[in-house]
Write a protein that holds these residues in place. Structure first.
Motif, PDB file in Angstrom:
ATOM      1  N   GLY A  81     -35.323 -15.656 -33.884  1.00  0.00           N
ATOM      2  CA  GLY A  81     -36.539 -16.114 -33.234  1.00  0.00           C
ATOM      3  C   GLY A  81     -37.340 -14.994 -32.609  1.00  0.00           C
ATOM      4  N   GLN A  82     -38.480 -15.380 -32.098  1.00  0.00           N
ATOM      5  CA  GLN A  82     -39.412 -14.412 -31.545  1.00  0.00           C
ATOM      6  C   GLN A  82     -38.916 -13.755 -30.259  1.00  0.00           C
ATOM      7  OE1 GLN A  82     -43.313 -15.928 -30.930  1.00  0.00           O
ATOM      8  NE2 GLN A  82     -44.201 -13.928 -30.521  1.00  0.00           N
ATOM      9  N   PRO A  83     -38.246 -14.461 -29.343  1.00  0.00           N
ATOM     10  CA  PRO A  83     -37.803 -13.773 -28.122  1.00  0.00           C
ATOM     11  C   PRO A  83     -36.842 -12.614 -28.396  1.00  0.00           C
ATOM     12  CG  PRO A  83     -37.744 -16.133 -27.792  1.00  0.00           C
ATOM     13  CD  PRO A  83     -38.042 -15.905 -29.230  1.00  0.00           C
ATOM     14  N   VAL A  84     -35.932 -12.809 -29.315  1.00  0.00           N
ATOM     15  CA  VAL A  84     -34.992 -11.726 -29.631  1.00  0.00           C
ATOM     16  C   VAL A  84     -35.731 -10.581 -30.312  1.00  0.00           C
ATOM     17  CG1 VAL A  84     -32.928 -11.142 -30.948  1.00  0.00           C
ATOM     18  CG2 VAL A  84     -33.053 -13.310 -29.756  1.00  0.00           C
ATOM     19  N   ALA A  85     -36.697 -10.901 -31.159  1.00  0.00           N
ATOM     20  CA  ALA A  85     -37.486  -9.852 -31.804  1.00  0.00           C
ATOM     21  C   ALA A  85     -38.269  -9.053 -30.762  1.00  0.00           C
ATOM     22  CB  ALA A  85     -38.431 -10.461 -32.828  1.00  0.00           C
ATOM     23  N   LEU A  86     -38.803  -9.737 -29.761  1.00  0.00           N
ATOM     24  CA  LEU A  86     -39.522  -9.027 -28.694  1.00  0.00           C
ATOM     25  C   LEU A  86     -38.587  -8.103 -27.920  1.00  0.00           C
ATOM     26  CD1 LEU A  86     -41.838 -11.848 -27.304  1.00  0.00           C
ATOM     27  CD2 LEU A  86     -42.561  -9.714 -28.387  1.00  0.00           C
ATOM     28  N   TYR A 118     -40.363  -9.381 -21.251  1.00  0.00           N
ATOM     29  CA  TYR A 118     -41.016 -10.645 -21.612  1.00  0.00           C
ATOM     30  C   TYR A 118     -40.183 -11.399 -22.648  1.00  0.00           C
ATOM     31  CZ  TYR A 118     -44.406 -14.019 -23.265  1.00  0.00           C
ATOM     32  OH  TYR A 118     -45.028 -15.198 -23.630  1.00  0.00           O
ATOM     33  N   GLY A 119     -39.612 -10.669 -23.618  1.00  0.00           N
ATOM     34  CA  GLY A 119     -38.745 -11.302 -24.599  1.00  0.00           C
ATOM     35  C   GLY A 119     -37.512 -11.896 -23.947  1.00  0.00           C
ATOM     36  N   LEU A 120     -36.937 -11.202 -22.969  1.00  0.00           N
ATOM     37  CA  LEU A 120     -35.778 -11.732 -22.235  1.00  0.00           C
ATOM     38  C   LEU A 120     -36.153 -12.973 -21.446  1.00  0.00           C
ATOM     39  CD1 LEU A 120     -32.835 -11.324 -21.354  1.00  0.00           C
ATOM     40  CD2 LEU A 120     -33.713  -9.956 -19.464  1.00  0.00           C
ATOM     41  N   TYR A 121     -37.352 -12.957 -20.832  1.00  0.00           N
ATOM     42  CA  TYR A 121     -37.810 -14.127 -20.089  1.00  0.00           C
ATOM     43  C   TYR A 121     -37.960 -15.332 -21.020  1.00  0.00           C
ATOM     44  CZ  TYR A 121     -41.121 -17.176 -17.644  1.00  0.00           C
ATOM     45  OH  TYR A 121     -41.743 -18.247 -17.078  1.00  0.00           O
ATOM     46  N   GLU A 122     -38.559 -15.132 -22.194  1.00  0.00           N
ATOM     47  CA  GLU A 122     -38.713 -16.226 -23.152  1.00  0.00           C
ATOM     48  C   GLU A 122     -37.360 -16.703 -23.689  1.00  0.00           C
ATOM     49  OE1 GLU A 122     -41.403 -17.953 -24.340  1.00  0.00           O
ATOM     50  OE2 GLU A 122     -42.581 -16.982 -22.764  1.00  0.00           O
ATOM     51  N   PHE A 123     -36.434 -15.771 -23.859  1.00  0.00           N
ATOM     52  CA  PHE A 123     -35.116 -16.110 -24.393  1.00  0.00           C
ATOM     53  C   PHE A 123     -34.324 -16.953 -23.396  1.00  0.00           C
ATOM     54  CE2 PHE A 123     -30.600 -15.055 -25.057  1.00  0.00           C
ATOM     55  CZ  PHE A 123     -30.471 -15.453 -26.373  1.00  0.00           C
ATOM     56  N   LEU A 124     -34.466 -16.680 -22.119  1.00  0.00           N
ATOM     57  CA  LEU A 124     -33.692 -17.401 -21.095  1.00  0.00           C
ATOM     58  C   LEU A 124     -34.303 -18.736 -20.718  1.00  0.00           C
ATOM     59  CD1 LEU A 124     -32.685 -14.444 -18.757  1.00  0.00           C
ATOM     60  CD2 LEU A 124     -31.293 -15.635 -20.462  1.00  0.00           C
ATOM     61  N   GLN A 125     -35.530 -19.020 -21.127  1.00  0.00           N
ATOM     62  CA  GLN A 125     -36.133 -20.299 -20.791  1.00  0.00           C
ATOM     63  C   GLN A 125     -35.609 -21.392 -21.655  1.00  0.00           C
ATOM     64  OE1 GLN A 125     -40.383 -20.073 -20.815  1.00  0.00           O
ATOM     65  NE2 GLN A 125     -40.425 -19.879 -18.611  1.00  0.00           N
TER      66      GLN A 125
END
Length: 125
Positions: A81-86, A118-125
């Motif tokens: 997914g996109q969060p891990v890619a970020l 930002y990717g970590l923030y999206e991943f943890l949501q």
């Protein structure tokens, strides 16, 4: 090139060639062709009489009773997914900025850190 380095390189090459030559006969034996088992049982004959399949002398592929799914029906593997890619891109930019150094490297490193966070923030949501 230092004298020690040259001797170490020659020793490593000789050792690699010796190991490669010793492993070659074993791998040749492992790849020897094997005769497949032969089924000598008589073919099953239908009790009803002659058929077109029995009258054929041609070589036919083995019939498989397995169900085959088309590509659209096969389950898709979920990607990261996109969060891990970020996070990955941000980490790469952070390391690149640290390697570059100076003011441009600092800007790239800070930008990479922000993208990664930002990717970590999206991943943890």
């Amino acid at each position: 090139m230092h004298e020690r380095s040259r001797h170490a390189l020659h020793a490593a090459l000789v050792a690699g060639l010796a190991l490669g030559a010793a492993a070659r006969p074993a791998s040749a034996q492992a790849l020897a062709p094997r005769t497949p088992p032969v089924d000598v049982a008589a073919p099953k004959r239908p009790a009803t009489g002659p058929t077109l399949d029995a009258a054929s002398v041609a070589v036919r592929p083995a019939e498989s009773k397995e169900l085959q799914l088309n590509a659209a029906a096969a389950p898709r593997r979920a990607g990261y997914g996109q969060p891990v890619a970020l996070m990955v891109v941000g980490g790469a930019a952070l390391l690149t900025g640290l390697i570059i150094g100076g003011d441009p490297g600092t800007v790239i490193a800070v930008g990479g850190a922000l993208v990664g966070l930002y990717g970590l923030y999206e991943f943890l949501q």
